[in-house]
Design a protein around this motif. Structure first.
Motif, short mmCIF file in Angstrom:
data_model
loop_
_atom_site.label_atom_id
_atom_site.label_comp_id
_atom_site.label_asym_id
_atom_site.label_seq_id
_atom_site.Cartn_x
_atom_site.Cartn_y
_atom_site.Cartn_z
N PHE A 28 3.29 1.38 -1.45
CA PHE A 28 3.16 2.48 -0.50
C PHE A 28 3.92 2.17 0.80
O PHE A 28 4.43 3.07 1.45
N ILE A 57 -0.08 12.47 6.50
CA ILE A 57 -0.04 12.31 5.05
C ILE A 57 -1.38 12.78 4.50
O ILE A 57 -2.44 12.43 5.02
N VAL A 58 -1.34 13.62 3.47
CA VAL A 58 -2.60 14.14 2.91
C VAL A 58 -2.85 13.63 1.48
O VAL A 58 -3.97 13.67 0.99
N HIS A 59 -1.80 13.15 0.82
CA HIS A 59 -1.96 12.67 -0.55
C HIS A 59 -0.83 11.71 -0.88
O HIS A 59 0.30 11.88 -0.42
N THR A 60 -1.14 10.72 -1.68
CA THR A 60 -0.08 9.89 -2.25
C THR A 60 -0.57 9.31 -3.57
O THR A 60 -1.77 9.16 -3.79
N ALA A 61 0.37 9.01 -4.46
CA ALA A 61 0.02 8.45 -5.77
C ALA A 61 1.17 7.58 -6.25
O ALA A 61 2.31 7.75 -5.82
N ALA A 62 0.84 6.64 -7.13
CA ALA A 62 1.88 5.79 -7.70
C ALA A 62 1.53 5.40 -9.13
O ALA A 62 0.36 5.23 -9.47
N HIS C 24 -2.13 4.65 6.09
CA HIS C 24 -2.66 5.17 4.82
C HIS C 24 -2.62 4.15 3.69
O HIS C 24 -3.49 4.13 2.83
N ALA C 61 -4.13 6.71 -6.82
CA ALA C 61 -3.85 7.86 -5.98
C ALA C 61 -4.92 7.96 -4.90
O ALA C 61 -6.02 7.43 -5.05
N ALA C 62 -4.56 8.61 -3.80
CA ALA C 62 -5.53 8.82 -2.72
C ALA C 62 -5.27 10.13 -2.01
O ALA C 62 -4.13 10.57 -1.89
N ASP C 63 -6.36 10.77 -1.59
CA ASP C 63 -6.31 11.95 -0.73
C ASP C 63 -6.92 11.58 0.61
O ASP C 63 -7.99 10.99 0.65
N PHE C 64 -6.21 11.95 1.68
CA PHE C 64 -6.66 11.58 3.02
C PHE C 64 -7.20 12.80 3.72
O PHE C 64 -6.50 13.80 3.88
#
Lengths: 142, 142, 142, 142
Positions: A28, A57-62, C24, C61-64
């Motif tokens: 990330f 940032i509201v979302h991230t994924a890997a 994040h 994955a994550a939602d903030f």
């Protein structure tokens, strides 16, 4: 997926963990480096970070496909896939530079927020035009 | 050295590196946790961090004596050794909780700065009195 | 979602960034702490990490939802939602301890791999039984 | 101090903290990048890291002179100042690339250890010769 922009990152010692590979959370950070390089390259870094609109940032994924190790050089490919009303979606791919092996893929969604009212804010026209010009027809825009 | 305050920290996976032990740079994070816990315990955390005076770290050092590994529990001992005219010197010792083995030692020096003039600023009286009361005669104060 | 396990984490200074909030990427470290605490609590930490089967993260994955700041105390809720043939899916929720505000949500998928053949490996029976006993009927298992 | 080698590092977002500047602990990562670049440049990286002798960090220190901020480019100057019987001392200076302002200084001491007996081990001749050839008369060697 076709990417027009990439950053080169050499794996640092503290980014590895006891398993001998890059700690997954560090990807990330690599995505972040890719995103900032991409925006700087388009002259949008300041616009994205500061001013009248904040960017959250509201979302991230890997997805992790194969390990990366200390001192290996990675290519982080970055593109903007979608610009919604108030959000921007980045897409990333991380390859090993040496043999092109896929290491990880991911995305992140960022929301523009008015710095005074703290409400969602339309992605600025200048930002839209600049990205559209760079990405061309693969960009989805609303 | 005698310490009256300690914090307990369990080693996290990303704090280890490919050598299987805690990456040496992470000890400065552990010292930071110790320092903040120490100050919070004396009711000085806000005073140290904000307000009319800023606090800047000007020096830090560490000696590494034996390795620490993933999931091991560390005791971070913290004390203030010296209060100079405008600076505060912390001292740290990190032991393995399980068998008391010494893992690392270190110190850090922080300078109080006037937030407007950006010049060195005398360590506030309230800060001095509170630390003196806690540390007693081992504290060197100017 | 109902969680039967939580960990308490106080935000450290290096986990914040220039925007004044937790970076994040650090939430993936918090998820990691939650996961390890959860597994240690069930006596499964060693089984998950070492031995005849390796464990690799394949997705996260994550939602903030709202920011967390320096020195705030977070509750990281952790559960195993699903055990597939060779994979385990964790689910996380991070709340601010003080007022229960939702900060972030996320998940991670881990794959069991045979350490010799490097092929997917059925999640061990002992692991399945122990998690099933703890999570009860909300656990999906294959 | 005169340095013959430098690395360029751009400050990443997660390396900043809530105070708006690079978190002081990150300078030890920058020193690490400098050290690895320096050794790779001399063809000594593998020799330093692996093989018959292990290499352990036993001490490090840093002085912080002025802040660095997100996206600024730093020059990390690295040299080996001293080779003792079983130890190697690195010295670092970090400047802002843009205006040459001094940001931080530091050093680190590393000890060569026999990987079997776990006892101090004389710094290998090849390592000594290569560094001497590069650093010249400013290198102190025992």
């Amino acid at each position: 997926m076709s990417f027009k922009f990439s950053s080169e990152i050499r794996v640092r010692l503290p980014e590895t963990d006891v398993l001998g590979v890059v700690y997954h959370g560090c990807f990330f950070t690599y995505f972040d480096v890719g995103r900032m390089d991409y925006l700087r390259n388009l002259g949008l870094l300041e616009e994205f970070r500061t001013g009248e609109s904040l960017n959250l940032i509201v979302h991230t994924a890997a997805d992790f496909r194969s390990p990366a190790r200390f001192d290996e050089v990675l290519l982080v490919y970055t593109r903007i896939r979608k610009i919604g009303d108030s959000s921007v979606t980045f897409e990333f791919r991380v390859d090993l530079k040496d043999d092109g092996r896929l290491v990880a893929k991911g995305d992140s969604v960022h929301s523009f927020i008015d710095s005074k009212t703290w409400k969602p804010h339309r992605v600025p026209e200048h930002f839209r035009k600049t990205v559209k010009k760079f990405e061309g027809s693969t960009l989805k825009m609303k």
